[in-house]
Design a protein around this motif. Structure first.
Motif, PDB file in Angstrom:
ATOM      1  N   GLY A 168      -8.206  -2.223   0.155  1.00  0.00           N
ATOM      2  CA  GLY A 168      -6.845  -3.195   0.158  1.00  0.00           C
ATOM      3  C   GLY A 168      -7.858  -4.406  -0.299  1.00  0.00           C
ATOM      4  N   CYS A 169      -6.362  -5.018  -0.119  1.00  0.00           N
ATOM      5  CA  CYS A 169      -6.525  -6.579  -0.445  1.00  0.00           C
ATOM      6  C   CYS A 169      -4.949  -7.722  -0.313  1.00  0.00           C
ATOM      7  N   TYR A 170      -5.028  -8.824  -0.266  1.00  0.00           N
ATOM      8  CA  TYR A 170      -4.489  -9.325  -0.035  1.00  0.00           C
ATOM      9  C   TYR A 170      -3.673 -10.059  -1.427  1.00  0.00           C
ATOM     10  N   ILE A 171      -2.139  -9.788  -1.983  1.00  0.00           N
ATOM     11  CA  ILE A 171      -2.343  -9.891  -3.286  1.00  0.00           C
ATOM     12  C   ILE A 171      -0.809 -10.817  -2.782  1.00  0.00           C
ATOM     13  N   LYS A 172      -0.551 -11.779  -4.705  1.00  0.00           N
ATOM     14  CA  LYS A 172       0.419 -12.188  -4.746  1.00  0.00           C
ATOM     15  C   LYS A 172       0.828 -12.431  -6.109  1.00  0.00           C
ATOM     16  N   VAL A 173       1.820 -11.507  -6.275  1.00  0.00           N
ATOM     17  CA  VAL A 173       1.974 -11.482  -7.620  1.00  0.00           C
ATOM     18  C   VAL A 173       2.979 -12.743  -8.149  1.00  0.00           C
ATOM     19  N   ILE A 174       2.133 -13.203  -9.543  1.00  0.00           N
ATOM     20  CA  ILE A 174       3.624 -14.023  -9.650  1.00  0.00           C
ATOM     21  C   ILE A 174       3.926 -13.959 -11.299  1.00  0.00           C
ATOM     22  N   GLU A 175       3.016 -13.060 -11.979  1.00  0.00           N
ATOM     23  CA  GLU A 175       3.997 -12.585 -13.526  1.00  0.00           C
ATOM     24  C   GLU A 175       3.320 -11.289 -13.876  1.00  0.00           C
ATOM     25  N   GLY A 176       3.953 -10.232 -14.255  1.00  0.00           N
ATOM     26  CA  GLY A 176       3.498  -9.189 -14.476  1.00  0.00           C
ATOM     27  C   GLY A 176       3.477  -7.978 -13.241  1.00  0.00           C
ATOM     28  N   TYR A 229     -10.749  -8.298  -1.867  1.00  0.00           N
ATOM     29  CA  TYR A 229     -10.715  -7.244  -1.897  1.00  0.00           C
ATOM     30  C   TYR A 229     -11.829  -6.701  -1.470  1.00  0.00           C
ATOM     31  N   GLY A 230     -11.256  -5.444  -1.465  1.00  0.00           N
ATOM     32  CA  GLY A 230     -12.613  -4.038  -1.237  1.00  0.00           C
ATOM     33  C   GLY A 230     -12.338  -3.382  -0.803  1.00  0.00           C
ATOM     34  N   SER A 231     -13.633  -2.059  -0.677  1.00  0.00           N
ATOM     35  CA  SER A 231     -13.192  -0.517  -0.304  1.00  0.00           C
ATOM     36  C   SER A 231     -14.515  -0.500   1.227  1.00  0.00           C
ATOM     37  N   VAL A 232     -14.100  -0.381   2.294  1.00  0.00           N
ATOM     38  CA  VAL A 232     -14.699   0.398   3.153  1.00  0.00           C
ATOM     39  C   VAL A 232     -14.795   1.382   3.766  1.00  0.00           C
ATOM     40  N   SER A 233     -15.772   1.456   4.938  1.00  0.00           N
ATOM     41  CA  SER A 233     -15.887   2.546   5.073  1.00  0.00           C
ATOM     42  C   SER A 233     -15.451   3.499   6.431  1.00  0.00           C
ATOM     43  N   GLY A 234     -14.515   4.577   6.551  1.00  0.00           N
ATOM     44  CA  GLY A 234     -13.446   5.096   7.833  1.00  0.00           C
ATOM     45  C   GLY A 234     -12.179   4.638   7.592  1.00  0.00           C
ATOM     46  N   TYR A 235     -11.410   4.808   8.286  1.00  0.00           N
ATOM     47  CA  TYR A 235      -9.744   5.072   8.239  1.00  0.00           C
ATOM     48  C   TYR A 235      -9.478   3.641   8.883  1.00  0.00           C
ATOM     49  N   VAL A 236      -8.967   2.540   8.529  1.00  0.00           N
ATOM     50  CA  VAL A 236      -8.825   1.439   8.961  1.00  0.00           C
ATOM     51  C   VAL A 236      -7.275   1.211   9.250  1.00  0.00           C
ATOM     52  N   ASN A 237      -7.102   0.677  10.491  1.00  0.00           N
ATOM     53  CA  ASN A 237      -5.672   0.848  10.875  1.00  0.00           C
ATOM     54  C   ASN A 237      -5.097   0.198  11.037  1.00  0.00           C
ATOM     55  N   LEU A 238      -4.614  -0.126   9.678  1.00  0.00           N
ATOM     56  CA  LEU A 238      -3.365  -0.769   8.882  1.00  0.00           C
ATOM     57  C   LEU A 238      -1.921  -0.760   9.545  1.00  0.00           C
ATOM     58  N   GLU A 239      -1.983  -0.147  10.214  1.00  0.00           N
ATOM     59  CA  GLU A 239      -0.431   0.144  11.097  1.00  0.00           C
ATOM     60  C   GLU A 239       0.199  -1.578  11.378  1.00  0.00           C
ATOM     61  N   ASP A 240      -1.787  -2.367  12.317  1.00  0.00           N
ATOM     62  CA  ASP A 240      -0.996  -3.485  12.801  1.00  0.00           C
ATOM     63  C   ASP A 240      -1.883  -4.368  11.728  1.00  0.00           C
ATOM     64  N   ASN A 241      -1.571  -4.207  10.624  1.00  0.00           N
ATOM     65  CA  ASN A 241      -2.039  -5.252   9.410  1.00  0.00           C
ATOM     66  C   ASN A 241      -3.826  -6.057   9.467  1.00  0.00           C
ATOM     67  N   ALA A 242      -4.427  -5.008  10.349  1.00  0.00           N
ATOM     68  CA  ALA A 242      -5.407  -5.367  10.349  1.00  0.00           C
ATOM     69  C   ALA A 242      -6.242  -4.803   9.431  1.00  0.00           C
ATOM     70  N   TRP A 243      -6.541  -5.775   8.345  1.00  0.00           N
ATOM     71  CA  TRP A 243      -7.379  -5.878   6.906  1.00  0.00           C
ATOM     72  C   TRP A 243      -8.160  -7.657   7.260  1.00  0.00           C
ATOM     73  N   GLY A 244      -9.536  -7.581   6.901  1.00  0.00           N
ATOM     74  CA  GLY A 244     -10.049  -9.144   6.796  1.00  0.00           C
ATOM     75  C   GLY A 244     -11.178  -8.727   6.214  1.00  0.00           C
ATOM     76  N   CYS A 245     -12.672  -9.281   6.421  1.00  0.00           N
ATOM     77  CA  CYS A 245     -13.398  -9.353   6.141  1.00  0.00           C
ATOM     78  C   CYS A 245     -14.887  -8.670   6.960  1.00  0.00           C
TER      79      CYS A 245
END
Length: 277
Positions: A168-176, A229-245
């Protein structure tokens, strides 16, 4: 038969008919009441079962740790043309600018390195909570090489993307335009999005598959803001926007003081003679 007798008989029939109708209505009412009571019991049992399942899932997730499989999720740049630890391929040119550093409380510890207001945009639209481990928001600009496979970080090649994992990652596309297996999960204001991919370890005997191209660029040129941006082990709870460091286990090759010792030990082992039988 006289008219009076006929009238009396009809009256008796009407009374009995009314009594029968009332009896039927009473029985129907009792049946409906019983059915409604059972339906209420079934609805309550269904709701409780649903809640039990949700509690079990939440408990199972709470017991599962997530360890970083990729490198440098804080996204420390390496000069102005690379990201430290990333194996970026398929690009003719790649520019990297450290726009902001997110850390601690909002308005107290965040740093805006270029004056572009990127830290404020992220805090106002994505996350305003306390950040225990600092990370950077990078501005990346790219130009792809014609006919080449493009990957922001070729993590699969490093051999750590195995089993159940989340990217996952947080991203804001400006162009492209973006490409790859990471797809938008949550859309925030001001163009920010959470892109992610999850996979389960469904087989205990078969080989694991992880996407080779997690995040790529489909446009020849483009520009975006990106962080975590990265890859982590396991099935992260994305339903609650649980993405961090996420925490990372240090690899021996990442520890400078051990590199020389490991090379020396390997050399000495290779020089050992095979003992006689």
């Amino acid at each position: 038969m006289s008219t009076d007798n006929t009238t009396e008989l009809l009256t008796q029939v009407a009374v009995r008919a009314n009594a029968l109708c009332q009896s039927v209505q009473d029985h129907a009412g009792n049946i409906n009441a019983t059915v409604n009571a059972k339906k209420a019991e079934m609805d309550a049992a269904k709701q409780q079962a649903h809640q039990d399942i949700q509690n079990y899932i939440a408990g199972a997730r709470a017991e599962q740790s997530h360890i970083l499989l990729s490198r440098n999720q804080q996204m420390e740049p390496l000069g102005s043309n690379a990201i430290k630890g990333f194996t970026t391929i398929g690009l003719e040119s790649f520019e990297v600018v450290k726009e902001a550093t997110i850390y601690g409380e909002v308005g107290k510890h965040d740093e805006d390195h270029t004056g572009g207001g990127v830290a404020t945009s992220f805090r106002d639209n994505v996350y305003r909570g306390y950040v225990n481990k600092k990370f950077h928001i990078l501005r990346i600009k790219w130009k792809t090489s014609p006919g080449k496979t493009v990957r922001l970080d070729n993590t699969y090649y490093q051999g750590y993307d195995q089993g159940a994992l989340t990217k996952g990652c947080y991203i804001k596309v400006i162009e492209g335009q973006l490409a790859g297996d990471l797809q938008p999960v949550t859309e925030f204001n001001d163009g920010w999005k959470l892109h992610a991919y999850r996979q389960k370890a469904n087989s205990s005997t078969g080989g694991f598959y992880a996407p080779h191209t997690a995040l790529s660029f489909s446009s020849e040129t483009g520009e975006a803001l990106i962080c975590l941006y990265g890859s982590v082990s396991g099935y992260v709870n994305l339903e609650d926007n649980a993405w961090g460091c996420y925490p990372e286990f240090a690899r021996p090759s990442d520890i400078e003081s051990l590199t020389g010792n490991i090379a020396t030990l390997n050399s000495r082992v290779n020089e050992l003679e095979t003992p006689p039988a």
